[in-house]
Design an enzyme around this catalytic site. Structure first.
Site, PDB file in Angstrom:
ATOM      1  N   PRO A   2       1.061  -5.093   3.085  1.00 33.91           N
ATOM      2  CA  PRO A   2       1.127  -5.907   4.080  1.00 33.91           C
ATOM      3  C   PRO A   2       2.650  -6.255   4.742  1.00 33.91           C
ATOM      4  O   PRO A   2       3.503  -6.248   3.826  1.00 33.91           O
ATOM      5  CB  PRO A   2       0.476  -7.095   3.356  1.00 33.91           C
ATOM      6  CG  PRO A   2      -0.116  -6.749   2.190  1.00 33.91           C
ATOM      7  CD  PRO A   2       0.726  -5.620   1.925  1.00 33.91           C
ATOM      8  N   LYS A  33      -3.393  -7.871  -1.659  1.00 29.99           N
ATOM      9  CA  LYS A  33      -2.434  -6.787  -2.297  1.00 29.99           C
ATOM     10  C   LYS A  33      -1.447  -7.360  -3.131  1.00 29.99           C
ATOM     11  O   LYS A  33      -0.915  -8.506  -3.049  1.00 29.99           O
ATOM     12  CB  LYS A  33      -1.963  -6.233  -0.981  1.00 29.99           C
ATOM     13  CG  LYS A  33      -2.805  -5.934   0.167  1.00 29.99           C
ATOM     14  CD  LYS A  33      -3.590  -4.228  -0.411  1.00 29.99           C
ATOM     15  CE  LYS A  33      -4.464  -3.869   0.573  1.00 29.99           C
ATOM     16  NZ  LYS A  33      -3.985  -3.377   1.769  1.00 29.99           N
TER      17      LYS A  33
END
Length: 112
Positions: A2, A33
């Site tokens: 990200p 994540k």
């Protein structure tokens, strides 16, 4: 992977210490994540207008491999930005990109 970028006309001196690391943890949580893959960048002191006004504003981009709930991300991240940077949520946009792993390079390779 990200990646979240905030472009804002808020002065760098007004960005609270710890904001970027707190935002990194929030992005990791919302994206699912590991934070070790999260990148956050804040571009302060930008020459910007929103709705014809130069009051505090932000244009944000979020890129991620895989889909997330964009509505939930927005509902969580915008209030954080408003609280810490003093930007009304009506004066910011977040642009989302769902990236393919093969289009993201990291550590000498790609994710796909």
């Amino acid at each position: 992977m990200p990646g979240f970028v905030i472009n804002t006309n808020v002065p760098r001196a007004n960005i609270p210490a710890g904001f970027v690391t707190e935002l990194s943890a929030l992005v990791a949580k919302l994206s699912g994540k590991p934070e070790s893959y999260v990148a956050v960048q804040i571009n302060a002191d930008q020459i910007m207008s929103f709705g014809g006004s130069t009051e505090p504003c932000a244009l944000c981009t979020f890129g991620n491999i895989g889909r997330i709930n964009n509505r939930e991300f927005t509902k969580s991240v915008m209030p954080k930005i408003q609280k810490d940077l003093g930007i009304d949520t009506a004066r910011m946009y977040i642009f989302f990109s769902n990236l393919e792993g093969g289009n993201v390079g990291h550590n000498g390779s790609t994710f796909g």
